[in-house]
Design a protein around this motif. Structure first.
Motif, PDB file in Angstrom:
ATOM      1  N   PRO A  34      23.338  61.620  56.623  1.00 42.00           N
ATOM      2  CA  PRO A  34      23.116  60.238  56.174  1.00 42.00           C
ATOM      3  C   PRO A  34      22.340  60.195  54.861  1.00 42.00           C
ATOM      4  CG  PRO A  34      22.597  60.487  58.510  1.00 42.00           C
ATOM      5  CD  PRO A  34      22.772  61.867  57.966  1.00 42.00           C
ATOM      6  N   ILE A  35      22.618  59.189  54.047  1.00 39.92           N
ATOM      7  CA  ILE A  35      21.895  58.971  52.804  1.00 39.92           C
ATOM      8  C   ILE A  35      21.240  57.590  52.859  1.00 39.92           C
ATOM      9  CG2 ILE A  35      23.469  60.386  51.445  1.00 39.92           C
ATOM     10  CD1 ILE A  35      24.698  57.732  50.412  1.00 39.92           C
ATOM     11  N   MET A  36      20.286  57.375  51.969  1.00 43.29           N
ATOM     12  CA  MET A  36      19.655  56.070  51.842  1.00 43.29           C
ATOM     13  C   MET A  36      20.099  55.455  50.518  1.00 43.29           C
ATOM     14  SD  MET A  36      17.829  53.760  53.183  1.00 43.29           S
ATOM     15  CE  MET A  36      17.087  54.682  54.546  1.00 43.29           C
ATOM     16  N   ARG A  75      17.173  44.382  50.388  1.00 43.46           N
ATOM     17  CA  ARG A  75      16.173  43.520  50.998  1.00 43.46           C
ATOM     18  C   ARG A  75      15.684  44.155  52.307  1.00 43.46           C
ATOM     19  NH1 ARG A  75      16.622  41.863  46.613  1.00 43.46           N
ATOM     20  NH2 ARG A  75      16.987  39.728  45.873  1.00 43.46           N
ATOM     21  N   GLY A  76      14.469  43.775  52.714  1.00 43.52           N
ATOM     22  CA  GLY A  76      13.926  44.267  53.973  1.00 43.52           C
ATOM     23  C   GLY A  76      13.204  45.590  53.815  1.00 43.52           C
ATOM     24  N   ARG A  81      15.993  47.416  56.566  1.00 44.65           N
ATOM     25  CA  ARG A  81      16.447  47.315  55.179  1.00 44.65           C
ATOM     26  C   ARG A  81      17.965  47.148  55.129  1.00 44.65           C
ATOM     27  NH1 ARG A  81      14.309  47.604  50.412  1.00 44.65           N
ATOM     28  NH2 ARG A  81      15.269  48.571  48.587  1.00 44.65           N
ATOM     29  N   ILE A  82      18.423  46.253  54.254  1.00 38.72           N
ATOM     30  CA  ILE A  82      19.853  45.983  54.138  1.00 38.72           C
ATOM     31  C   ILE A  82      20.273  46.005  52.669  1.00 38.72           C
ATOM     32  CG2 ILE A  82      19.903  44.532  56.216  1.00 38.72           C
ATOM     33  CD1 ILE A  82      20.129  42.104  54.303  1.00 38.72           C
ATOM     34  N   LEU A  83      21.562  46.240  52.468  1.00 42.62           N
ATOM     35  CA  LEU A  83      22.202  46.047  51.171  1.00 42.62           C
ATOM     36  C   LEU A  83      23.040  44.785  51.287  1.00 42.62           C
ATOM     37  CD1 LEU A  83      23.319  46.729  48.350  1.00 42.62           C
ATOM     38  CD2 LEU A  83      25.024  48.180  49.500  1.00 42.62           C
ATOM     39  N   SER A  84      22.774  43.827  50.412  1.00 39.97           N
ATOM     40  CA  SER A  84      23.534  42.584  50.384  1.00 39.97           C
ATOM     41  C   SER A  84      24.339  42.541  49.094  1.00 39.97           C
ATOM     42  CB  SER A  84      22.592  41.366  50.461  1.00 39.97           C
ATOM     43  OG  SER A  84      23.331  40.159  50.342  1.00 39.97           O
ATOM     44  N   GLN A 134      26.967  42.242  54.111  1.00 39.77           N
ATOM     45  CA  GLN A 134      25.707  42.952  54.289  1.00 39.77           C
ATOM     46  C   GLN A 134      25.915  44.215  55.099  1.00 39.77           C
ATOM     47  OE1 GLN A 134      22.763  40.338  56.003  1.00 39.77           O
ATOM     48  NE2 GLN A 134      22.532  39.140  54.125  1.00 39.77           N
ATOM     49  N   LEU A 135      25.131  45.238  54.726  1.00 45.50           N
ATOM     50  CA  LEU A 135      25.175  46.526  55.417  1.00 45.50           C
ATOM     51  C   LEU A 135      23.756  46.942  55.770  1.00 45.50           C
ATOM     52  CD1 LEU A 135      26.816  49.053  56.308  1.00 45.50           C
ATOM     53  CD2 LEU A 135      26.372  49.986  54.020  1.00 45.50           C
ATOM     54  N   LEU A 136      23.515  47.211  57.045  1.00 46.96           N
ATOM     55  CA  LEU A 136      22.210  47.697  57.486  1.00 46.96           C
ATOM     56  C   LEU A 136      22.093  49.173  57.119  1.00 46.96           C
ATOM     57  CD1 LEU A 136      19.612  46.975  59.086  1.00 46.96           C
ATOM     58  CD2 LEU A 136      20.786  47.816  61.133  1.00 46.96           C
ATOM     59  N   ILE A 137      21.092  49.513  56.297  1.00 45.81           N
ATOM     60  CA  ILE A 137      20.963  50.884  55.790  1.00 45.81           C
ATOM     61  C   ILE A 137      19.638  51.525  56.187  1.00 45.81           C
ATOM     62  CG2 ILE A 137      22.476  50.400  53.833  1.00 45.81           C
ATOM     63  CD1 ILE A 137      19.960  50.170  52.084  1.00 45.81           C
ATOM     64  N   GLY A 138      18.843  50.850  57.004  1.00 46.81           N
ATOM     65  CA  GLY A 138      17.501  51.327  57.318  1.00 46.81           C
ATOM     66  C   GLY A 138      17.425  52.714  57.905  1.00 46.81           C
ATOM     67  N   LEU A 139      18.443  53.125  58.647  1.00 51.15           N
ATOM     68  CA  LEU A 139      18.462  54.454  59.261  1.00 51.15           C
ATOM     69  C   LEU A 139      19.353  55.419  58.503  1.00 51.15           C
ATOM     70  CD1 LEU A 139      18.642  53.431  63.036  1.00 51.15           C
ATOM     71  CD2 LEU A 139      16.637  54.125  61.713  1.00 51.15           C
ATOM     72  N   GLY A 140      19.833  54.976  57.346  1.00 50.54           N
ATOM     73  CA  GLY A 140      20.722  55.810  56.559  1.00 50.54           C
ATOM     74  C   GLY A 140      22.182  55.567  56.932  1.00 50.54           C
ATOM     75  N   VAL A 141      23.080  55.899  56.013  1.00 52.01           N
ATOM     76  CA  VAL A 141      24.510  55.731  56.261  1.00 52.01           C
ATOM     77  C   VAL A 141      25.251  56.950  55.741  1.00 52.01           C
ATOM     78  CG1 VAL A 141      24.457  53.211  56.148  1.00 52.01           C
ATOM     79  CG2 VAL A 141      24.806  54.517  54.057  1.00 52.01           C
ATOM     80  N   ALA A 142      26.440  57.180  56.291  1.00 51.19           N
ATOM     81  CA  ALA A 142      27.275  58.281  55.830  1.00 51.19           C
ATOM     82  C   ALA A 142      27.743  58.001  54.405  1.00 51.19           C
ATOM     83  CB  ALA A 142      28.469  58.457  56.760  1.00 51.19           C
TER      84      ALA A 142
END
Length: 208
Positions: A34-36, A75-76, A81-84, A134-142
């Motif tokens: 996962p990346i941030m 944001r967050g 934390r999210i990407l909007s 919106q994408l929730l990215i707080g825990l990282g995403v592939a």
């Protein structure tokens, strides 16, 4: 964790030449975990897509087209934390047309995944449309998920504007632009417009 540009698909651009690599140097590897996502990664992605962008006074990236602007906002905090990715369609509509607009975007929202579109009514009664994903990215995403999702959101934002023009019969209005082309043409034709009009609308809808 940052992603090297070579890890992002080259969307129609020329392949990069390994001219600066020394023998035995393999170059940056694509992340496997996962990346941030961050603003630098968004910039890399937009550059790979050959899209121009500017930074607004609040520090958010914005890619301007002739009739709309797409903002990329983080944001967050921490796990929330999210990407909007929020698109502001600058074509004004009258308050009398709001009912028709609501019916139209309801049809779009029901039949498509993104962006989810809603109306914003200014104090003067002018109605404009806003699309958001919106994408929730707080825990990282592939990495692949982030790239594919963000590219899909950008393309869908462009497609919505084309769909709205066709659905509401706005072809004449769309053709009235000085240099407006088809599809995603017009990105960066006047980059300063990315932070010009619509600022009040953006703040009014920024509840992420």
């Amino acid at each position: 964790m940052s992603v090297d540009p070579s890890a992002i698909p080259n969307f129609g651009g020329e392949p990069e030449k390994p001219e600066n690599k020394t023998p035995g140097q393999g170059g940056a590897k694509k992340p496997t975990g996962p990346i941030m996502p961050n603003q630098d990664l968004i910039k890399q992605l937009l550059e790979r897509m050959k899209l121009k962008y500017v930074t607004d006074k609040e520090g958010d990236l914005v890619a301007p087209w002739e009739k709309f602007r797409t903002y990329f906002m983080f944001r967050g905090e921490k796990q929330q934390r999210i990407l909007s990715v929020r698109t502001f369609y600058d074509r004004p509509h009258s308050i009398e047309d709001k009912g028709r607009l609501l019916e139209t975007i309801d049809d779009w929202n029901r039949r498509t995944l993104w962006p989810k579109v809603y109306t914003h009514t200014n104090d003067d009664g002018t109605v404009r449309l806003i699309g958001e994903s919106q994408l929730l990215i707080g825990l990282g995403v592939a990495p692949d998920h982030f790239v594919n999702t963000t590219v899909s959101w950008i393309r869908a934002s462009i497609e919505f504007d084309k769909w709205l023009v066709e659905t509401l019969g706005l072809e004449q209005d769309a053709e009235s632009g000085d240099s407006e082309g088809e599809g995603d043409a017009g990105n960066g034709s006047d980059a300063d417009n990315g932070t010009d009009n619509g600022g009040e609308t953006r703040k009014g809808g920024d509840d992420a």
